[in-house]
Design an enzyme around this catalytic site. Structure first.
Site, PDB file in Angstrom:
ATOM      1  N   CYS A 120      40.081  37.228  54.212  1.00  0.00           N
ATOM      2  CA  CYS A 120      39.049  37.869  53.968  1.00  0.00           C
ATOM      3  C   CYS A 120      37.997  37.866  54.997  1.00  0.00           C
ATOM      4  CB  CYS A 120      38.971  37.436  52.725  1.00  0.00           C
ATOM      5  SG  CYS A 120      38.308  38.231  51.495  1.00  0.00           S
ATOM      6  N   ASP A 167      44.704  48.121  51.198  1.00  0.00           N
ATOM      7  CA  ASP A 167      43.393  48.132  52.278  1.00  0.00           C
ATOM      8  C   ASP A 167      43.167  49.461  52.492  1.00  0.00           C
ATOM      9  OD1 ASP A 167      42.089  45.607  52.049  1.00  0.00           O
ATOM     10  OD2 ASP A 167      43.967  44.832  52.658  1.00  0.00           O
ATOM     11  N   HIS A 177      45.191  42.989  49.112  1.00  0.00           N
ATOM     12  CA  HIS A 177      44.415  42.080  48.985  1.00  0.00           C
ATOM     13  C   HIS A 177      44.645  40.960  48.671  1.00  0.00           C
ATOM     14  CE1 HIS A 177      40.721  41.608  51.165  1.00  0.00           C
ATOM     15  NE2 HIS A 177      40.330  40.621  51.025  1.00  0.00           N
TER      16      HIS A 177
END
Length: 210
Positions: A120, A167, A177
């Site tokens: 992330c 995504d 995600h």
């Protein structure tokens, strides 16, 4: 898809109960979690946390998985003394933090080859490092946004980008995600093959290039 206004478009996911195999080590002004590989391979991997911080057990678990495959790992507290990610975070301190971590790996862990993995927000950090530090021989950015800039494609060494279907950039069927490190492998039979595949790809990439 993640973006700067919403850098982590999911909740914390499945926060696992995990004590860890490594230990917390103070490196200059940075707190870190270090796991030494049982094999003396001369290889090390920096593992960069998501917005939930360096103490997130899921991230430490992934660091330990990588260490179990012959790479000493380090999870630095790149948000030094602060709450997990804030848009006002002072990016100017990031290079000196990376430099301190690299010094430690070379001098104290005798690392001859170094890679980096990030999740992330950490995936964004990986992209930056891989366009800036030629000494970092391989990178894996896991669902980190790709920021438009002049040097966005100026990668110094091989870099693997992993995304999920939600995504919307490089889809992996049916996954969302955070699935690589914030989903339990046993959450559903349908998810397990995808989680295992990407974790295997991550390790294979590191093995190949560092």
């Amino acid at each position: 898809m993640a973006n700067e206004a919403n850098p982590c478009p999911s909740d914390i996911g499945d926060k696992i109960e995990y004590g860890g195999m490594g230990q917390e080590v103070q490196i200059e002004h940075i707190k870190t979690y270090v796991t030494r590989s049982s094999m003396d391979t001369g290889k090390a991997v920096i593992v960069v946390q998501d917005i939930f911080g360096w103490q997130m057990p899921n991230t430490r678990y992934m660091a330990d998985v990588i260490a179990g495959n012959g790479h000493t790992t380090i999870v630095p507290e790149f948000f030094v003394g602060e709450e997990p990610w804030d848009p006002a975070w002072d990016k100017s301190t990031f290079p000196e933090q990376v430099d301190a971590v690299l010094r430690y790996l070379k001098r104290q862990c005798h690392a001859q080859k170094i890679g980096i993995v990030g999740f992330c927000w950490g995936g964004i950090a990986v992209h930056h490092v891989m366009t800036t530090y030629p000494e970092v021989k391989a990178g894996v950015s896991v669902y980190g946004i790709i920021k438009e800039s002049e040097d966005v494609y100026n990668l110094k060494n091989p870099t693997l980008f992993i995304f999920a279907e939600n995504d919307a950039v490089i889809p992996l069927e049916s996954q969302s995600h955070g699935f690589v490190h914030r989903k339990r492998e046993d959450c559903s039979p349908a998810d397990k093959p995808f989680i295992e595949e990407v974790r295997r790809n991550l390790i294979e990439w590191l093995d190949k290039y560092i």
